[in-house]
Design a protein around this motif. Structure first.
Motif, PDB file in Angstrom:
ATOM      1  N   ALA A 147       0.843  -1.198   0.000  1.00  0.00           N
ATOM      2  CA  ALA A 147       0.000   0.000   0.000  1.00  0.00           C
ATOM      3  C   ALA A 147       0.875   1.245   0.000  1.00  0.00           C
ATOM      4  N   LEU A 148       0.435   2.248  -0.755  1.00  0.00           N
ATOM      5  CA  LEU A 148       1.056   3.566  -0.724  1.00  0.00           C
ATOM      6  C   LEU A 148       0.117   4.500   0.033  1.00  0.00           C
ATOM      7  N   LEU A 149       0.608   5.128   1.100  1.00  0.00           N
ATOM      8  CA  LEU A 149      -0.175   6.092   1.855  1.00  0.00           C
ATOM      9  C   LEU A 149       0.306   7.492   1.493  1.00  0.00           C
ATOM     10  N   PHE A 150      -0.554   8.254   0.838  1.00  0.00           N
ATOM     11  CA  PHE A 150      -0.194   9.610   0.457  1.00  0.00           C
ATOM     12  C   PHE A 150      -0.741  10.614   1.455  1.00  0.00           C
ATOM     13  N   VAL A 151       0.081  11.579   1.802  1.00  0.00           N
ATOM     14  CA  VAL A 151      -0.332  12.694   2.642  1.00  0.00           C
ATOM     15  C   VAL A 151       0.099  13.981   1.941  1.00  0.00           C
ATOM     16  N   ASN A 152      -0.338  15.120   2.469  1.00  0.00           N
ATOM     17  CA  ASN A 152      -0.093  16.386   1.774  1.00  0.00           C
ATOM     18  C   ASN A 152       1.130  17.143   2.261  1.00  0.00           C
ATOM     19  N   THR A 153       1.665  16.794   3.434  1.00  0.00           N
ATOM     20  CA  THR A 153       2.833  17.511   3.957  1.00  0.00           C
ATOM     21  C   THR A 153       3.823  16.529   4.566  1.00  0.00           C
ATOM     22  N   ARG A 154       5.063  16.983   4.717  1.00  0.00           N
ATOM     23  CA  ARG A 154       6.102  16.135   5.293  1.00  0.00           C
ATOM     24  C   ARG A 154       5.846  15.876   6.771  1.00  0.00           C
ATOM     25  N   SER A 155       5.319  16.877   7.482  1.00  0.00           N
ATOM     26  CA  SER A 155       5.033  16.669   8.903  1.00  0.00           C
ATOM     27  C   SER A 155       3.960  15.595   9.086  1.00  0.00           C
ATOM     28  N   GLN A 156       2.943  15.609   8.197  1.00  0.00           N
ATOM     29  CA  GLN A 156       1.928  14.553   8.241  1.00  0.00           C
ATOM     30  C   GLN A 156       2.565  13.190   8.017  1.00  0.00           C
ATOM     31  N   ALA A 157       3.471  13.117   7.052  1.00  0.00           N
ATOM     32  CA  ALA A 157       4.118  11.841   6.746  1.00  0.00           C
ATOM     33  C   ALA A 157       4.855  11.307   7.973  1.00  0.00           C
ATOM     34  N   GLU A 158       5.606  12.171   8.650  1.00  0.00           N
ATOM     35  CA  GLU A 158       6.367  11.748   9.824  1.00  0.00           C
ATOM     36  C   GLU A 158       5.431  11.264  10.938  1.00  0.00           C
ATOM     37  N   ILE A 159       4.353  12.014  11.191  1.00  0.00           N
ATOM     38  CA  ILE A 159       3.445  11.681  12.288  1.00  0.00           C
ATOM     39  C   ILE A 159       2.688  10.384  12.003  1.00  0.00           C
ATOM     40  N   LEU A 160       2.180  10.226  10.770  1.00  0.00           N
ATOM     41  CA  LEU A 160       1.419   9.011  10.454  1.00  0.00           C
ATOM     42  C   LEU A 160       2.310   7.778  10.427  1.00  0.00           C
ATOM     43  N   PHE A 161       3.538   7.955   9.961  1.00  0.00           N
ATOM     44  CA  PHE A 161       4.485   6.840   9.990  1.00  0.00           C
ATOM     45  C   PHE A 161       4.701   6.372  11.433  1.00  0.00           C
ATOM     46  N   GLN A 162       4.873   7.329  12.345  1.00  0.00           N
ATOM     47  CA  GLN A 162       5.056   6.980  13.757  1.00  0.00           C
ATOM     48  C   GLN A 162       3.805   6.326  14.331  1.00  0.00           C
ATOM     49  N   GLU A 163       2.631   6.832  13.973  1.00  0.00           N
ATOM     50  CA  GLU A 163       1.373   6.256  14.456  1.00  0.00           C
ATOM     51  C   GLU A 163       1.221   4.803  14.003  1.00  0.00           C
ATOM     52  N   LEU A 164       1.566   4.542  12.751  1.00  0.00           N
ATOM     53  CA  LEU A 164       1.452   3.168  12.239  1.00  0.00           C
ATOM     54  C   LEU A 164       2.426   2.238  12.960  1.00  0.00           C
ATOM     55  N   TRP A 165       3.641   2.735  13.223  1.00  0.00           N
ATOM     56  CA  TRP A 165       4.608   1.877  13.923  1.00  0.00           C
ATOM     57  C   TRP A 165       4.163   1.584  15.353  1.00  0.00           C
ATOM     58  N   ASN A 166       3.471   2.528  15.961  1.00  0.00           N
ATOM     59  CA  ASN A 166       3.005   2.320  17.334  1.00  0.00           C
ATOM     60  C   ASN A 166       1.980   1.190  17.438  1.00  0.00           C
ATOM     61  N   ILE A 167       1.233   0.935  16.342  1.00  0.00           N
ATOM     62  CA  ILE A 167       0.212  -0.121  16.367  1.00  0.00           C
ATOM     63  C   ILE A 167       0.613  -1.322  15.510  1.00  0.00           C
ATOM     64  N   ASN A 168       1.862  -1.338  15.060  1.00  0.00           N
ATOM     65  CA  ASN A 168       2.317  -2.385  14.137  1.00  0.00           C
ATOM     66  C   ASN A 168       2.668  -3.664  14.901  1.00  0.00           C
ATOM     67  N   GLU A 169       1.646  -4.343  15.424  1.00  0.00           N
ATOM     68  CA  GLU A 169       1.868  -5.554  16.211  1.00  0.00           C
ATOM     69  C   GLU A 169       2.398  -6.706  15.374  1.00  0.00           C
ATOM     70  N   ASP A 170       2.144  -6.675  14.080  1.00  0.00           N
ATOM     71  CA  ASP A 170       2.605  -7.747  13.195  1.00  0.00           C
ATOM     72  C   ASP A 170       3.993  -7.462  12.623  1.00  0.00           C
ATOM     73  N   THR A 171       4.607  -6.364  13.064  1.00  0.00           N
ATOM     74  CA  THR A 171       5.926  -5.925  12.575  1.00  0.00           C
ATOM     75  C   THR A 171       6.006  -5.942  11.045  1.00  0.00           C
ATOM     76  N   LEU A 172       4.990  -5.386  10.419  1.00  0.00           N
ATOM     77  CA  LEU A 172       4.998  -5.270   8.963  1.00  0.00           C
ATOM     78  C   LEU A 172       6.113  -4.303   8.538  1.00  0.00           C
ATOM     79  N   PRO A 173       6.757  -4.569   7.417  1.00  0.00           N
ATOM     80  CA  PRO A 173       7.775  -3.632   6.925  1.00  0.00           C
ATOM     81  C   PRO A 173       7.108  -2.385   6.340  1.00  0.00           C
ATOM     82  N   ILE A 174       7.136  -1.287   7.084  1.00  0.00           N
ATOM     83  CA  ILE A 174       6.522  -0.020   6.676  1.00  0.00           C
ATOM     84  C   ILE A 174       7.620   1.030   6.603  1.00  0.00           C
TER      85      ILE A 174
END
Length: 453
Positions: free
Chosen positions: A269-296
């Motif tokens: 999946a490609l997750l598109f956001v509109n700003t770099r700050s959004q990209a950083e925050i959403l990446f961190q949010e996904l890692w916080n819930i990444n119980e399956d340790t998916l490569p993101i």
């Protein structure tokens, strides 16, 4: 098949025909038509949907011409570049190099291909000026630097083709105005060059057709047009979250568990956001819930070049489950195993949405799948409007517009760095560029004086 396509098939070298046959492919009609008309000396705009083979179509005239020319014998006189490919994104230039080198190496073609972007080391740039490749893949900014060099006439003297990828995204900004002036200079350095524009989303094709060729006073010139039939319609949905959608904010943190579940259900999946700050925050949010340790992974323009290349390579090798990205990946990147695009936040335009969802199932005969995730309640309406516009085929790319004067001043300074110039000659050259056709002579003189003093 049209007569031009039949004629082009005769123009296709046996090596190419055998390569297509070995892949179980047939050249598409629009690819063959473009080859025939470009070989005959015509500049062209190709409008084709995502996955229709636009890039290969654009390069076919250059590749076949270089194949017939053969390798330059050692000790021969200096030979400049044959083809210039201009991309709006550094990542796209690198991606094209990877995908273009594969057929070139499989066919054993005597062709050298290199990239030149802001990431290219200075030593490599210097070596390229002394020993140019046959095909140079670059960006608008590098073109401006190359033509401002005193060695530009020698470097570009053998230029035959200039290919503009995702042309619609290049021409409508000041960046495009500067590039139009660069193209005007290239036409002077190599009078016989032909241009090929590639685009999937175009609101006004005639604007782009005029942009591709030299304009003259009292006469409107335009490039030819080649079109390909539309591909499969995309499948787009808006996330119906079980959580409460906030009234404000742009991070869409409420939806991250559902976004994570969607990632788990797809290959990449490609997750598109509109700003770099959004990209950083959403990446961190996904890692916080990444119980399956998916490569993101994360990709945006402020990251170190080494990190970006690692992410791009991992994507090309299908080793990632998801990438959170900004506009650095929303044009032309050809990764066929991306089977879902998730757009977090309103896409801010129908054409932009079409570009981004085209990254999923980058094939003409398979529908792209996309999920729009509104970050707040007001963006629900924006997402619905973008979705409706996409289904009726609406385009909202802005017009080319008149050329910006600050950009012209920058170009005049670059030309002064390259060599002394006659003001009337430079004015004639500048006004051959479509955005500057209506520029008054008196105003041009004031720009020259501004730069000089």
């Amino acid at each position: 098949m049209t007569d031009s396509a039949e004629a082009a098939r005769a123009l296709l070298p046996a090596t190419f025909s055998a390569w297509f046959a070995g892949k179980g492919w047939q050249p598409r009609a629009h690819q063959m038509e473009l080859l025939s008309r470009a070989t005959a000396g015509e500049s062209l705009l190709l409008i084709a949907p995502t996955g229709a083979g636009k890039t290969l179509a654009g390069f076919l005239p250059a590749l076949t011409d270089l194949t017939r020319r053969g390798k330059i014998p050692p000790g021969s006189a200096f030979t400049g570049i044959h083809t210039l490919y201009i991309s709006p994104l550094k990542a796209l230039a690198v991606d094209i190099e990877r995908n273009l080198m594969k057929p070139v190496s499989e066919m054993g073609l005597p062709i050298t291909i290199e990239t030149r972007t802001g990431d290219t080391p200075q030593a490599k740039r210097q070596r390229q000026r002394l020993n140019p490749p046959d095909i140079l893949l670059t960006t608008p900014e590098q073109v401006a630097l190359l033509i401002a060099n005193g060695e530009a006439p020698r470097f570009f003297k053998d230029l035959k083709y200039v290919i503009f990828d995702e042309l619609h995204s290049l021409v409508t900004s000041k960046r495009g105005h500067l590039l139009s002036l660069g193209l005007a200079r290239l036409r002077r350095l190599a009078p016989g060059l032909r241009t090929i524009g590639l685009s999937a989303t175009v609101a006004e094709p005639m604007d782009l057709r005029r942009w591709l060729v030299a304009q003259s006073a009292g006469e409107e010139n335009h490039a030819g047009l080649v079109t390909a039939p539309g591909g499969a319609r995309p499948i787009i949905t808006i996330l119906k979250s079980e959580e409460r959608v906030p009234w404000s904010g742009h991070q869409a943190k409420y939806a991250m568990p559902e976004v994570y579940e969607a990632i788990k259900q797809h290959k990449t999946a490609l997750l598109f956001v509109n700003t770099r700050s959004q990209a950083e925050i959403l990446f961190q949010e996904l890692w916080n819930i990444n119980e399956d340790t998916l490569p993101i992974a994360l990709h945006h323009g402020s990251l170190d070049i080494g990190q970006r290349r690692k992410v791009e390579q991992a994507m090309a090798e299908n080793r990632l489950s998801a990438v959170v990205a900004t506009s650095t990946l929303d044009l032309g990147i050809d990764w066929g195993d991306v089977d879902l695009v998730i757009h977090v936040g309103a896409p801010k335009g129908a054409s932009r949405l079409a570009q981004r969802i085209g990254r999923a199932n980058h094939r003409m005969d398979e529908p792209s799948r996309a999920i729009l995730v509104p970050a707040n309640r007001f963006e629900v309406m924006e997402c619905q409007a973008a979705l409706d516009a996409n289904y009726i085929g609406a385009q909202d790319t802005p017009p080319v517009g008149d050329g910006a004067l600050d950009v012209l001043a920058q170009h005049v300074l670059g030309m002064a760095c390259a060599a002394p110039f006659d003001e009337d000659d430079l004015f004639a050259e500048v006004t051959s560029a479509s955005p500057y056709t209506g520029l008054p002579r008196e105003k041009f003189g004031r720009i020259v004086q501004f730069v000089a003093t």
